[in-house]
Design a protein around this motif. Structure first.
Motif, short mmCIF file in Angstrom:
data_model
loop_
_atom_site.label_atom_id
_atom_site.label_comp_id
_atom_site.label_asym_id
_atom_site.label_seq_id
_atom_site.Cartn_x
_atom_site.Cartn_y
_atom_site.Cartn_z
N GLU A 165 0.91 -1.17 0.15
CA GLU A 165 0.01 -0.01 -0.01
C GLU A 165 0.91 1.24 0.07
OE1 GLU A 165 -3.92 -0.77 2.02
OE2 GLU A 165 -2.34 -1.89 3.48
N MET A 166 1.41 1.61 -1.14
CA MET A 166 2.38 2.64 -1.25
C MET A 166 1.86 4.24 -1.05
SD MET A 166 5.11 1.22 -4.16
CE MET A 166 6.02 -0.34 -3.85
N THR A 167 0.68 4.16 -1.46
CA THR A 167 0.09 5.34 -1.38
C THR A 167 -0.32 5.61 -0.27
OG1 THR A 167 -1.13 5.26 -3.63
CG2 THR A 167 -2.29 6.89 -2.06
N LYS A 168 -0.80 4.73 0.87
CA LYS A 168 -1.25 4.97 2.20
C LYS A 168 0.06 5.14 2.82
CE LYS A 168 -4.15 2.30 4.33
NZ LYS A 168 -4.56 1.13 4.96
N ILE A 169 1.23 4.52 2.50
CA ILE A 169 2.64 4.92 3.38
C ILE A 169 2.84 6.28 2.95
CG2 ILE A 169 5.00 4.19 3.23
CD1 ILE A 169 4.12 1.31 2.61
N GLY A 170 2.90 6.69 1.73
CA GLY A 170 3.35 7.91 1.31
C GLY A 170 2.55 9.00 1.85
N GLU A 171 1.15 8.88 1.89
CA GLU A 171 0.52 9.98 2.51
C GLU A 171 0.31 10.22 3.89
OE1 GLU A 171 -3.61 9.10 0.87
OE2 GLU A 171 -3.06 9.80 -1.11
N ASN A 172 0.88 9.12 4.55
CA ASN A 172 0.77 9.08 5.93
C ASN A 172 2.21 9.08 6.76
OD1 ASN A 172 -2.27 8.98 7.01
ND2 ASN A 172 -1.87 7.49 5.27
N LEU A 173 3.34 9.15 5.82
CA LEU A 173 4.37 8.95 6.28
C LEU A 173 5.06 9.71 7.54
CD1 LEU A 173 7.18 7.22 5.63
CD2 LEU A 173 7.75 9.37 4.22
N PRO A 174 4.53 10.96 7.81
CA PRO A 174 4.98 11.52 9.05
C PRO A 174 4.32 10.98 10.12
CG PRO A 174 4.59 13.51 7.21
CD PRO A 174 4.00 11.91 6.92
N GLU A 175 3.18 10.55 10.09
CA GLU A 175 2.47 9.82 11.09
C GLU A 175 2.92 8.71 11.41
OE1 GLU A 175 0.49 11.23 8.51
OE2 GLU A 175 0.32 13.17 9.76
N LEU A 176 3.52 8.03 10.61
CA LEU A 176 3.98 6.72 10.68
C LEU A 176 5.53 6.50 11.42
CD1 LEU A 176 2.67 5.20 7.39
CD2 LEU A 176 1.92 4.25 9.58
N VAL A 177 6.44 7.57 10.99
CA VAL A 177 7.81 7.52 11.29
C VAL A 177 8.12 8.98 11.98
CG1 VAL A 177 10.01 7.06 10.67
CG2 VAL A 177 8.38 5.85 9.50
N PRO A 178 8.48 8.80 13.31
CA PRO A 178 8.90 10.30 13.67
C PRO A 178 9.71 10.89 13.07
CG PRO A 178 8.46 8.61 15.44
CD PRO A 178 8.56 7.78 14.09
N PHE A 179 10.71 10.56 12.62
CA PHE A 179 11.86 11.47 11.80
C PHE A 179 11.40 11.59 10.33
CE2 PHE A 179 13.29 6.94 11.98
CZ PHE A 179 13.69 6.78 10.44
N MET A 180 10.50 11.31 9.81
CA MET A 180 9.98 11.74 8.50
C MET A 180 9.28 12.88 8.61
SD MET A 180 11.98 9.54 6.86
CE MET A 180 11.39 9.68 5.27
N THR A 181 9.44 14.15 7.86
CA THR A 181 8.63 14.97 8.21
C THR A 181 7.70 15.58 7.01
OG1 THR A 181 10.55 16.24 7.41
CG2 THR A 181 10.51 16.05 9.84
N ASP A 182 7.91 14.57 6.09
CA ASP A 182 6.97 15.22 4.62
C ASP A 182 6.42 13.94 4.18
OD1 ASP A 182 5.74 16.79 2.84
OD2 ASP A 182 7.57 17.40 1.86
N THR A 183 5.22 14.30 3.57
CA THR A 183 4.66 13.02 2.56
C THR A 183 5.40 12.63 1.47
OG1 THR A 183 3.31 14.64 1.43
CG2 THR A 183 2.31 13.68 3.32
N TYR A 184 5.19 11.44 0.82
CA TYR A 184 5.85 10.99 -0.35
C TYR A 184 4.99 10.39 -1.36
CZ TYR A 184 10.89 10.43 1.36
OH TYR A 184 12.09 10.84 1.97
N SER A 185 5.27 10.75 -2.71
CA SER A 185 4.60 9.92 -3.65
C SER A 185 4.58 8.55 -3.68
CB SER A 185 4.87 10.55 -5.00
OG SER A 185 6.06 10.19 -5.50
N PRO A 186 3.77 7.88 -4.26
CA PRO A 186 3.86 6.34 -4.60
C PRO A 186 5.23 5.97 -5.11
CG PRO A 186 1.61 6.94 -4.74
CD PRO A 186 2.37 8.41 -4.79
N GLN A 187 5.51 6.85 -6.13
CA GLN A 187 6.54 6.54 -6.97
C GLN A 187 7.84 6.77 -5.97
OE1 GLN A 187 4.10 8.61 -7.71
NE2 GLN A 187 3.20 7.73 -9.58
N ALA A 188 7.66 7.90 -5.05
CA ALA A 188 9.10 8.07 -4.19
C ALA A 188 9.11 6.90 -3.29
CB ALA A 188 9.01 9.37 -3.53
N VAL A 189 7.95 6.50 -2.96
CA VAL A 189 8.09 5.09 -1.91
C VAL A 189 8.57 3.92 -2.58
CG1 VAL A 189 6.55 3.46 -0.55
CG2 VAL A 189 6.19 5.93 -0.54
N ASN A 190 8.31 3.74 -3.77
CA ASN A 190 8.75 2.62 -4.52
C ASN A 190 10.26 2.76 -4.83
OD1 ASN A 190 8.36 0.40 -6.20
ND2 ASN A 190 8.50 1.57 -7.90
#
Length: 228
Positions: A114-139
């Motif tokens: 679920e790359m879209t979910k990961i990218g859109e919620n990255l700051p909520e999932l990982v404390p040291f990540m501060t911005d969202t990612y596109s699905p392409q960036a996650v991949n």
């Protein structure tokens, strides 16, 4: 961020390794592969009413499994650059590759990741990540992680088979690598049981025995060819 020191590497080695990393992985300047969501938000803000703050996203807008995600809680308050520096000194991977590889594993479904979910919620999932990612960036980050693991594995096996290290030195390398890996798992919040740890160590030991046997066979063949 504390951890066991791994084998020393020169600054030149680290620079060369970074330059040849898979993908466009320039983490020294922050999250280079972040999505363009920030630009899109800036464009949207131009049409907002002056003096009226944008509404905060409702808590129920965040998927339930994201709200309940409990990895990396030990990293609350950690800065990306510090995490990245720690990993750079001990591994080939970067902080974003570490985080996204774990997320891709945890958010894998029967039909994929679920790359879209990961990218859109990255700051909520990982404390040291501060911005969202596109699905392409996650991949891209996931692919970079996979490539580095394969490259590191080939490098290690060659070093083990080329008779550069003694058996005792290889044991030291494996011990250091195992300690770093266990530390990262602990920080992620992985509950590694004694049985799981012993099973993993046995798998590694089995591979090492095969490597040593193959290395000994190669050396014996070389000696036989030299005597012929």
């Amino acid at each position: 961020m504390d951890g066991n020191e791994a084998v020393d590497r020169s600054d030149a080695d680290r620079r060369e390794r970074t330059d040849q990393s898979a993908g466009t992985d320039d983490d020294s300047s922050g999250d280079a592969a972040a999505s363009t969501a920030g630009d899109e938000r800036a464009d949207d803000s131009d049409g907002s009413m002056p003096g009226v703050p944008d509404p905060e996203p409702a808590e129920n807008d965040v998927p339930e499994d994201v709200q309940k995600y409990a990895r990396f809680t030990k990293m609350d308050g950690a800065q990306y650059d510090r995490v990245n520096e720690f990993l750079r000194d001990r591994t080939y991977i970067t902080a974003r590759e570490w985080a996204i590889a774990r997320l891709c594993s945890d958010f894998r479904t029967e039909t994929g990741v679920e790359m879209t979910k990961i990218g859109e919620n990255l700051p909520e999932l990982v404390p040291f990540m501060t911005d969202t990612y596109s699905p392409q960036a996650v991949n891209q980050a996931r692919s970079s992680f996979e490539d580095k693991v394969r490259t590191a594995g080939a490098t290690f096996l060659y070093g083990a088979m080329c008779d550069f290290f003694t058996a005792e030195e290889l044991d030291d390398v494996m011990y250091e690598a195992t300690e770093v890996a266990k530390f990262l798992l602990e920080v992620e919040g992985v509950d590694l049981s004694v049985e799981d740890e012993l099973e993993a160590e046995e798998r590694i030991s089995s591979v090492m025995r095969e490597v040593r046997e193959a290395s000994e066979e190669l050396r014996a063949e070389d000696l036989a060819d030299g005597d012929a």
